[in-house]
Design a protein around this motif. Structure first.
Motif, PDB file in Angstrom:
ATOM      1  N   GLN A 167      26.026  45.937  11.709  1.00 19.92           N
ATOM      2  CA  GLN A 167      25.099  44.693  10.914  1.00 19.92           C
ATOM      3  C   GLN A 167      25.918  43.407  11.246  1.00 19.92           C
ATOM      4  O   GLN A 167      26.913  43.321  11.617  1.00 19.92           O
ATOM      5  CB  GLN A 167      25.383  44.832   9.506  1.00 19.92           C
ATOM      6  N   LEU A 168      25.072  42.477  11.471  1.00 22.55           N
ATOM      7  CA  LEU A 168      25.383  41.204  11.631  1.00 22.55           C
ATOM      8  C   LEU A 168      24.165  40.215  11.215  1.00 22.55           C
ATOM      9  O   LEU A 168      23.250  39.793  11.759  1.00 22.55           O
ATOM     10  CB  LEU A 168      25.543  40.606  13.117  1.00 22.55           C
ATOM     11  N   TYR A 169      24.438  39.854   9.974  1.00 26.71           N
ATOM     12  CA  TYR A 169      23.417  38.946   8.991  1.00 26.71           C
ATOM     13  C   TYR A 169      23.963  37.658   8.410  1.00 26.71           C
ATOM     14  O   TYR A 169      24.958  37.798   8.136  1.00 26.71           O
ATOM     15  CB  TYR A 169      22.452  40.027   8.265  1.00 26.71           C
ATOM     16  N   LEU A 170      23.042  36.807   8.158  1.00 29.64           N
ATOM     17  CA  LEU A 170      23.152  35.776   7.036  1.00 29.64           C
ATOM     18  C   LEU A 170      22.509  36.196   6.002  1.00 29.64           C
ATOM     19  O   LEU A 170      21.327  36.358   5.975  1.00 29.64           O
ATOM     20  CB  LEU A 170      22.623  34.171   7.877  1.00 29.64           C
ATOM     21  N   GLU A 171      23.290  36.084   4.884  1.00 27.14           N
ATOM     22  CA  GLU A 171      22.870  36.482   3.389  1.00 27.14           C
ATOM     23  C   GLU A 171      22.746  35.057   2.618  1.00 27.14           C
ATOM     24  O   GLU A 171      23.754  34.377   2.527  1.00 27.14           O
ATOM     25  CB  GLU A 171      23.413  37.523   2.629  1.00 27.14           C
ATOM     26  N   TRP A 172      21.554  35.179   1.882  1.00 25.06           N
ATOM     27  CA  TRP A 172      21.487  33.828   0.851  1.00 25.06           C
ATOM     28  C   TRP A 172      21.271  34.437  -0.409  1.00 25.06           C
ATOM     29  O   TRP A 172      20.268  35.281  -0.374  1.00 25.06           O
ATOM     30  CB  TRP A 172      20.487  32.743   1.414  1.00 25.06           C
ATOM     31  N   THR A 173      22.024  34.128  -1.445  1.00 28.23           N
ATOM     32  CA  THR A 173      21.878  34.729  -2.858  1.00 28.23           C
ATOM     33  C   THR A 173      21.881  33.462  -3.673  1.00 28.23           C
ATOM     34  O   THR A 173      22.262  33.541  -4.862  1.00 28.23           O
ATOM     35  CB  THR A 173      23.106  35.352  -3.331  1.00 28.23           C
ATOM     36  N   GLY A 174      21.090  32.456  -3.233  1.00 26.24           N
ATOM     37  CA  GLY A 174      21.080  31.126  -4.081  1.00 26.24           C
ATOM     38  C   GLY A 174      20.150  31.237  -5.236  1.00 26.24           C
ATOM     39  O   GLY A 174      19.925  30.324  -5.793  1.00 26.24           O
ATOM     40  N   LEU A 175      19.360  32.219  -5.027  1.00 27.98           N
ATOM     41  CA  LEU A 175      17.953  32.456  -6.309  1.00 27.98           C
ATOM     42  C   LEU A 175      18.477  33.561  -7.196  1.00 27.98           C
ATOM     43  O   LEU A 175      19.268  34.390  -6.664  1.00 27.98           O
ATOM     44  CB  LEU A 175      16.846  32.534  -5.461  1.00 27.98           C
ATOM     45  N   PRO A 176      18.125  33.281  -8.330  1.00 28.44           N
ATOM     46  CA  PRO A 176      18.540  34.267  -9.408  1.00 28.44           C
ATOM     47  C   PRO A 176      18.028  35.704  -8.857  1.00 28.44           C
ATOM     48  O   PRO A 176      16.687  35.890  -8.641  1.00 28.44           O
ATOM     49  CB  PRO A 176      17.867  33.756 -10.849  1.00 28.44           C
ATOM     50  N   GLU A 177      18.769  36.672  -9.247  1.00 30.15           N
ATOM     51  CA  GLU A 177      18.336  38.032  -8.963  1.00 30.15           C
ATOM     52  C   GLU A 177      17.623  38.200  -7.540  1.00 30.15           C
ATOM     53  O   GLU A 177      16.869  38.972  -7.320  1.00 30.15           O
ATOM     54  CB  GLU A 177      17.343  38.511  -9.861  1.00 30.15           C
ATOM     55  N   SER A 178      18.025  37.444  -6.551  1.00 30.16           N
ATOM     56  CA  SER A 178      17.595  37.697  -5.334  1.00 30.16           C
ATOM     57  C   SER A 178      18.666  37.631  -4.207  1.00 30.16           C
ATOM     58  O   SER A 178      19.655  36.998  -4.321  1.00 30.16           O
ATOM     59  CB  SER A 178      16.581  36.588  -4.993  1.00 30.16           C
ATOM     60  N   ASN A 179      18.364  38.374  -3.028  1.00 29.88           N
ATOM     61  CA  ASN A 179      18.943  38.148  -1.793  1.00 29.88           C
ATOM     62  C   ASN A 179      18.238  38.024  -0.694  1.00 29.88           C
ATOM     63  O   ASN A 179      17.207  38.795  -0.712  1.00 29.88           O
ATOM     64  CB  ASN A 179      20.275  38.945  -1.777  1.00 29.88           C
ATOM     65  N   ILE A 180      18.479  37.215   0.420  1.00 31.76           N
ATOM     66  CA  ILE A 180      17.520  37.120   1.482  1.00 31.76           C
ATOM     67  C   ILE A 180      18.322  37.504   2.547  1.00 31.76           C
ATOM     68  O   ILE A 180      19.654  36.814   2.806  1.00 31.76           O
ATOM     69  CB  ILE A 180      16.922  35.690   1.780  1.00 31.76           C
ATOM     70  N   LYS A 181      18.233  38.397   3.636  1.00 28.17           N
ATOM     71  CA  LYS A 181      19.228  38.580   4.616  1.00 28.17           C
ATOM     72  C   LYS A 181      18.433  38.179   6.151  1.00 28.17           C
ATOM     73  O   LYS A 181      17.010  38.594   6.217  1.00 28.17           O
ATOM     74  CB  LYS A 181      19.478  40.159   5.035  1.00 28.17           C
ATOM     75  N   LEU A 182      19.056  37.670   6.962  1.00 25.22           N
ATOM     76  CA  LEU A 182      18.346  37.260   8.168  1.00 25.22           C
ATOM     77  C   LEU A 182      19.519  37.750   9.563  1.00 25.22           C
ATOM     78  O   LEU A 182      20.512  37.222   9.461  1.00 25.22           O
ATOM     79  CB  LEU A 182      18.416  35.836   8.470  1.00 25.22           C
ATOM     80  N   GLY A 183      19.118  38.634  10.283  1.00 24.04           N
ATOM     81  CA  GLY A 183      19.677  39.264  11.277  1.00 24.04           C
ATOM     82  C   GLY A 183      19.730  40.783  11.548  1.00 24.04           C
ATOM     83  O   GLY A 183      18.768  41.525  10.956  1.00 24.04           O
ATOM     84  N   ARG A 184      20.688  41.508  12.087  1.00 27.54           N
ATOM     85  CA  ARG A 184      20.622  42.705  11.920  1.00 27.54           C
ATOM     86  C   ARG A 184      21.072  43.349  10.585  1.00 27.54           C
ATOM     87  O   ARG A 184      22.119  43.236  10.270  1.00 27.54           O
ATOM     88  CB  ARG A 184      21.630  43.292  13.149  1.00 27.54           C
ATOM     89  N   GLN A 185      20.572  44.489  10.339  1.00 23.42           N
ATOM     90  CA  GLN A 185      20.787  44.924   8.934  1.00 23.42           C
ATOM     91  C   GLN A 185      20.424  46.445   8.821  1.00 23.42           C
ATOM     92  O   GLN A 185      19.255  46.888   9.356  1.00 23.42           O
ATOM     93  CB  GLN A 185      20.090  44.173   7.884  1.00 23.42           C
ATOM     94  N   ALA A 186      20.917  47.113   7.975  1.00 19.34           N
ATOM     95  CA  ALA A 186      20.553  48.504   7.777  1.00 19.34           C
ATOM     96  C   ALA A 186      19.799  48.496   6.485  1.00 19.34           C
ATOM     97  O   ALA A 186      19.920  47.461   5.508  1.00 19.34           O
ATOM     98  CB  ALA A 186      21.837  49.450   7.217  1.00 19.34           C
ATOM     99  N   MET A 187      18.549  49.348   6.138  1.00 24.68           N
ATOM    100  CA  MET A 187      17.632  49.237   5.184  1.00 24.68           C
ATOM    101  C   MET A 187      17.082  50.634   4.787  1.00 24.68           C
ATOM    102  O   MET A 187      16.849  51.374   5.783  1.00 24.68           O
ATOM    103  CB  MET A 187      16.439  48.321   5.610  1.00 24.68           C
ATOM    104  N   VAL A 188      17.133  50.863   3.397  1.00 24.28           N
ATOM    105  CA  VAL A 188      16.882  52.296   3.154  1.00 24.28           C
ATOM    106  C   VAL A 188      15.746  51.907   2.005  1.00 24.28           C
ATOM    107  O   VAL A 188      15.841  50.828   1.198  1.00 24.28           O
ATOM    108  CB  VAL A 188      17.901  53.131   2.592  1.00 24.28           C
ATOM    109  N   PHE A 189      14.713  52.942   1.674  1.00 24.70           N
ATOM    110  CA  PHE A 189      13.971  52.825   0.575  1.00 24.70           C
ATOM    111  C   PHE A 189      13.813  54.117  -0.152  1.00 24.70           C
ATOM    112  O   PHE A 189      13.553  55.077   0.542  1.00 24.70           O
ATOM    113  CB  PHE A 189      12.465  52.148   1.026  1.00 24.70           C
ATOM    114  N   ASP A 190      13.706  54.338  -1.374  1.00 23.71           N
ATOM    115  CA  ASP A 190      13.445  55.452  -2.278  1.00 23.71           C
ATOM    116  C   ASP A 190      13.976  56.586  -1.589  1.00 23.71           C
ATOM    117  O   ASP A 190      15.367  56.510  -1.521  1.00 23.71           O
ATOM    118  CB  ASP A 190      11.872  55.848  -1.965  1.00 23.71           C
TER     119      ASP A 190
END
Length: 420
Positions: A124-147
Motif C-alpha cells: 500500500q502507498l496512499y495519502l489519507e485525509w481525515t479532516g472531515l468528521p467521521e470520514s476518510n479519503i485515500k488516494l493511491g494504492r490501497q487494499a479494499m474489502v466490502f461485506d
C-alpha cells in the motif's frame, strides 16, 4: 494511475467540504517532523507451506514461501497522513506453477497451480485525509474489502494480496450508516499482473440492529484492453445479513442477498445474469451450524455471473476450483460449522457444487453435478503477535464436465504469522 480521476467521484468528494472541516477525536501532529517521527510501524511476516495434489498433473506441487511486510503510517498533520508499506514474497523452492503475471512458466506446467509468484513491491502507498468528521479519503494504492468479500476483496489468503490504485471515500456521519465510494484505475492481482480499468464502487451499509445490517451496492467494471473489455459488467444488489439472540446462549443466523449483472461500456450484450445467496442457522455459545445456498446463474448465450474482483477463495470451496464461474453457472449448497476448542478456532465446510444449467458430459449426455468438496481449518493464536493455522481442502468431481474437467484436487496448508 495514469488517467484522470473520474469526475463523478471528485464531485462527490467535494460535496463533503460543506461539512465542518475539523475532525473530532483525532490527535494531530504539531509539525511535519513530529508527524513522521511519531507515526506507527507495521510488521507482518507470513511463512507458509502449501501442498497440492491434482488429477491430471504428473507432479505434486509444493511451495515454501515467506511474505515479509514492513510499513510506516505517519501521524496526521492538518488531517493528512501517509501510509507506506513495502512487501516481498520470497519462495524457497520452485516446485509449483506460480502463474506469474497470469501465465505459467513452461517448465512448470507439470505442477498444479499455487498462485504465489515471487514479487517485491509496495503493498500500500496512499495519502489519507481525515479532516472531515467521521470520514476518510485515500488516494493511491490501497487494499479494499466490502461485506463478505464476494465482490471486492484483497484475497489476503494468498501471499500476494490484491490491491487497487485510485481514490476512495468512507463516511460514517449518518446514524448507523456507512457510505463508501471509490474510483480505481488499476488493480494489481495476486499473480502480480496489473490490469487497467475504470472501476466505480458504491456501497451503503445500514445497521438495522447492532447485529444485523442491510447493504445496497453497485460495482461498475470497465476493463481497458481488448482481451478483457467484452467482460466489462455492472452489478447492483441488496444484502441482508445478521443474527438475533434468543437467550444468553442461543442465537439464530440469517442471510439473504440478490444481485443483477448486466453488460457495461464495452461488455458483451449477452451478459444478463442473476445472483442469490440465502442461508440460515443457529449459534450456541462459541459454536454455530448453518446451511447456505449460493447461485451464480449461467444463461443460454454462454455467459455466467462473474466476480473478478472478489476474494473468490472463500466461495465454492477452498480448493479454488471455481475462481471463474463456468458458462453453465453454479449452484452451491453449503453446510458450514465452526467453534472453539481450548482456544483453537475450528471451521468446516461441505459443498454440493452443481451447475445452474446442464452441461455436456465427457463421453456424451448431460449432467449438472460438478462435484463435492470438504474443507477444514484450525486456527490458533499463540500470543498477541503470533498465530498459526492448518487447513485442508478436498474436491471430488462427479459428472465429468467436457468443456473443462474439474479434476479431483487435494490441498494442504500450514501457516505461521507474526504481526506487529
Amino acid at each position: 494511475m495514469n488517467r484522470p480521476i473520474n469526475i463523478s467521484v471528485l464531485l462527490t468528494t467535494m460535496a463533503f467540504y460543506a461539512l465542518p472541516s475539523v475532525a473530532e477525536n483525532v490527535e494531530q501532529a504539531a509539525s511535519l517532523k513530529q508527524a513522521i517521527l511519531e507515526g506507527k510501524p507495521t510488521i507482518n511476516l507470513k511463512l507458509r507451506y502449501e501442498n497440492v495434489n491434482q488429477d491430471g498433473k504428473s507432479e505434486t506441487a509444493e511451495a515454501f514461501t515467506l511474505r515479509s511486510l514492513v510499513g510506516w503510517k505517519t501521524k496526521p498533520f492538518h488531517g493528512f497522513s501517509v501510509n507506506a508499506e513495502l512487501y516481498g514474497l520470497s519462495p524457497f523452492n520452485d516446485d509449483y506453477n506460480d502463474l506469474k503475471k497470469g501465465s505459467p512458466i513452461a517448465s512448470r506446467v507439470k505442477y498444479p497451480v499455487i498462485a504465489d509468484p515471487e514479487d517485491y513491491d509496495f503493498h500500500q502507498l496512499y495519502l489519507e485525509w481525515t479532516g472531515l468528521p467521521e470520514s476518510n479519503i485515500k488516494l493511491g494504492r490501497q487494499a479494499m474489502v466490502f461485506d463478505n468479500w464476494r465482490y471486492i476483496g484483497d484475497v489476503r489468503f494468498r501471499q500476494n494480496w490484491q490491491v487497487f490504485n485510485g481514490l476512495s471515500l468512507v463516511n460514517k456521519s449518518l446514524p448507523n450508516t456507512e457510505i463508501a465510494l471509490a474510483h480505481y484505475e488499476q488493480v494489481k492481482q495476486i499473480t502480480t499482473k496489473i490490469q487497467d480499468a475504470n472501476i466505480d464502487i458504491a456501497n451503503i451499509k445500514y445497521n438495522i440492529t447492532p447485529s444485523t445490517s442491510l447493504v445496497g451496492y453497485g460495482y461498475l467494471i470497465d476493463w481497458n484492453g481488448k482481451a478483457l473489455e467484452t467482460t466489462s459488467n455492472k452489478t447492483f444488489g441488496l444484502r441482508l445479513d445478521g443474527s438475533q439472540k434468543l437467550d444468553d446462549h442461543w442465537k439464530v443466523l440469517y442471510t439473504a442477498e440478490y444481485a443483477k449483472q448486466d453488460d457495461y461500456k464495452g461488455g458483451s450484450k449477452l451478459i444478463d445474469n442473476d445472483y442469490y445467496r440465502v442461508g440460515a442457522g443457529a449459534g450456541y455459545g462459541d459454536w454455530f451450524l448453518r446451511i447456505d445456498q449460493e447461485k451464480l446463474s449461467g444463461n443460454s448465450d454462454g455467459k455466467a455471473f462473474q466476480t473478478p474482483l472478489g476474494t473468490n477463495h472463500l466461495f465454492q470451496g477452498w480448493a479454488d476450483v471455481f475462481l471463474t464461474t463456468p458458462k453453465e453457472g453454479i449452484e452451491d449448497t453449503i453446510l458450514i460449522a465452526g467453534g472453539k476448542v481450548m482456544d483453537a478456532t475450528i471451521k468446516a465446510e461441505y459443498h454440493f457444487i452443481n451447475s445452474d444449467r446442464n452441461f455436456a458430459k465427457v463421453g456424451g449426455g448431460t449432467g449438472d453435478r460438478y462435484g463435492k468438496e470438504f474443507d477444514l481449518g484450525v486456527y490458533y493464536k499463540f500470543t498477541k503477535q503470533i498465530s498459526g493455522s492448518v487447513e485442508y481442502a478436498n474436491f471430488k468431481e462427479d459428472d465429468k464436465y467436457s468443456a473443462g474437467r474439474k479434476r479431483d484436487i487435494e490441498k494442504f496448508w500450514l501457516t505461521a504469522v507474526y504481526a506487529f
